[in-house]
Design an enzyme around this catalytic site. Structure first.
Site, PDB file in Angstrom:
ATOM      1  N   GLY A   1       0.166   1.159   4.788  1.00  0.00           N
ATOM      2  CA  GLY A   1      -0.023  -0.248   5.088  1.00  0.00           C
ATOM      3  C   GLY A   1       0.932  -1.106   4.272  1.00  0.00           C
ATOM      4  O   GLY A   1       1.534  -0.650   3.296  1.00  0.00           O
ATOM      5  N   CYS A   2       1.057  -2.365   4.665  1.00  0.00           N
ATOM      6  CA  CYS A   2       2.004  -3.260   3.989  1.00  0.00           C
ATOM      7  C   CYS A   2       1.554  -3.590   2.565  1.00  0.00           C
ATOM      8  O   CYS A   2       2.344  -3.448   1.617  1.00  0.00           O
ATOM      9  CB  CYS A   2       2.214  -4.529   4.812  1.00  0.00           C
ATOM     10  SG  CYS A   2       0.690  -5.321   5.374  1.00  0.00           S
ATOM     11  N   TYR A   3       0.304  -4.011   2.402  1.00  0.00           N
ATOM     12  CA  TYR A   3      -0.188  -4.299   1.050  1.00  0.00           C
ATOM     13  C   TYR A   3      -0.151  -3.056   0.152  1.00  0.00           C
ATOM     14  O   TYR A   3       0.293  -3.138  -1.003  1.00  0.00           O
ATOM     15  CB  TYR A   3      -1.614  -4.851   1.103  1.00  0.00           C
ATOM     16  CG  TYR A   3      -1.733  -6.294   1.500  1.00  0.00           C
ATOM     17  CD1 TYR A   3      -1.087  -7.306   0.785  1.00  0.00           C
ATOM     18  CD2 TYR A   3      -2.527  -6.678   2.583  1.00  0.00           C
ATOM     19  CE1 TYR A   3      -1.218  -8.640   1.142  1.00  0.00           C
ATOM     20  CE2 TYR A   3      -2.669  -8.006   2.946  1.00  0.00           C
ATOM     21  CZ  TYR A   3      -2.013  -8.988   2.227  1.00  0.00           C
ATOM     22  OH  TYR A   3      -2.150 -10.313   2.585  1.00  0.00           O
TER      23      TYR A   3
ATOM     24  N   ALA B   1       3.577  -2.372  -1.105  1.00  0.00           N
ATOM     25  CA  ALA B   1       4.032  -3.256  -2.181  1.00  0.00           C
ATOM     26  C   ALA B   1       3.250  -3.025  -3.470  1.00  0.00           C
ATOM     27  O   ALA B   1       3.813  -3.093  -4.573  1.00  0.00           O
ATOM     28  CB  ALA B   1       3.914  -4.712  -1.741  1.00  0.00           C
TER      29      ALA B   1
END
EC number: 1.2.1.38
Length: 336
Positions: free
Chosen positions: A147-149, A152
């Protein structure tokens, strides 16, 4: 070498468009199958592709995709993706799944999403964070795109796991552009709701919280406490993470980052606070960190649609096919 035929199922969303954009510039991958929930021409879905790509979008069919493709990207919602993945894998197709369906243990998946319908392949899936699982991805037939979160957040915290108090854990304050909510309209993503506004959403209970904790704990070899709070920013794309933890020894954070990521082409260690503008439109993850009075602040930025989704999927497919992992990964930011 001959072209490798690839397909996208779920092409009509933001990540589907970004996959097309990247694949058009790929020297080894050839788009041979595009599918969505209904039939159309691709330039009817994305008018900007008129005169650029002349392909029909088919109603999704795993058997047809398997006839045409060696690799298929699934840009579908959770639960729907696993139905196609199971069929494609049984037909000998490599799968990069951009949904959450293969990222977690069965227990955590069913806690956050729904009943898992493909437990056998869930056990075989490789989590597709290249910096964490590069060698395993090379031999995989099914890769769960992070996932994106989590991308990062994990990239920010990973270098410091042996230097922080795992019991105290890490607090992660994350902020995303509106594209992270997807293409489907909702009340919270209306222009009047987002413009000149910023807010936390699903604090503590966001689905990505367990994904972050699960993979950081696995990397640490011990359970790590996490507190994750996402926020929505009035920008189109980009993601900013600020993570806070307690140190158990004195370190020079930039030296730790530099050593940990010294061989990573798309991790840039900065000596100042990072900015979304510098990574928007690219595969880069910019990271910095500062220590103060026994505590550490870690700051990372990515493009949520690219490093947090589509370009990460391309990197995974590159590795799965024995190619240079950096092929077709975007490097120049959309600075203005």
């Amino acid at each position: 070498m001959p072209a490798i035929n690839v397909g996208i199922i779920g092409v009509s969303g933001y990540t589907g468009f970004e996959l097309i954009r990247l694949l058009l510039a790929h020297p080894n991958f050839k788009m041979s199958y595009l599918a969505a929930s209904s039939e159309a021409k691709i330039d009817e879905i994305f008018p900007s592709l008129r005169g650029v790509l002349d392909l029909d979008v088919h109603r999704a069919d795993a058997k047809e995709a398997a006839k045409r493709c060696e690799v298929v990207f699934l840009a579908l919602p959770h639960q729907e993706a696993m139905r196609y993945a199971k069929q494609l894998l049984s037909l000998g197709v490599k799968v990069v799944d951009l949904s959450a369906d293969y990222r977690l243990s069965r227990e955590l998946y069913e806690k956050n999403y729904c009943e898992h319908l493909d437990v056998q392949n869930l056990a075989r899936a490789v989590y597709g964070l290249v910096e964490l699982n590069r060698e395993r991805i090379k031999g995989a037939n099914l890769v769960a795109n992070p996932g994106c979160y989590p991308t990062a957040s994990i990239l920010a915290v990973l270098p410091f796991l042996k230097f922080i108090d795992l019991d105290f854990g890490v607090v992660i304050d994350a902020k995303s552009g509106v594209s992270g909510a997807g293409k489907k309209l909702s009340a919270s993503s209306h222009f009047v709701s987002v413009n000149e506004n910023a807010n936390a959403y699903n604090p503590i209970n966001h689905r990505h919280a367990d994904e972050i904790k699960f993979h950081l704990s696995n990397a640490a070899g011990s359970d790590i406490s996490t507190l994750f709070v996402p926020h929505l920013l009035p920008i189109t794309r980009g993601m900013l993470v600020s993570a806070y933890a307690r140190l158990v020894k004195d370190i020079k954070p930039l030296e730790v980052l530099g050593e940990f990521y010294k061989n990573e082409r798309f991790i840039r260690v900065r000596d100042e606070a990072v900015q979304i503008k510098n990574v928007a439109g690219t595969h880069f993850c910019d990271i910095t960190a500062f220590a103060h009075e026994g505590k550490i602040f870690i700051n990372s930025a990515i493009d949520n649609l690219l490093r947090g989704a589509s370009s990460q999927a391309i990197a995974n497919a590159n590795l799965m096919c024995g190619l240079d992992e950096n092929l077709a990964l975007p490097m120049i930011s959309q600075f203005c």
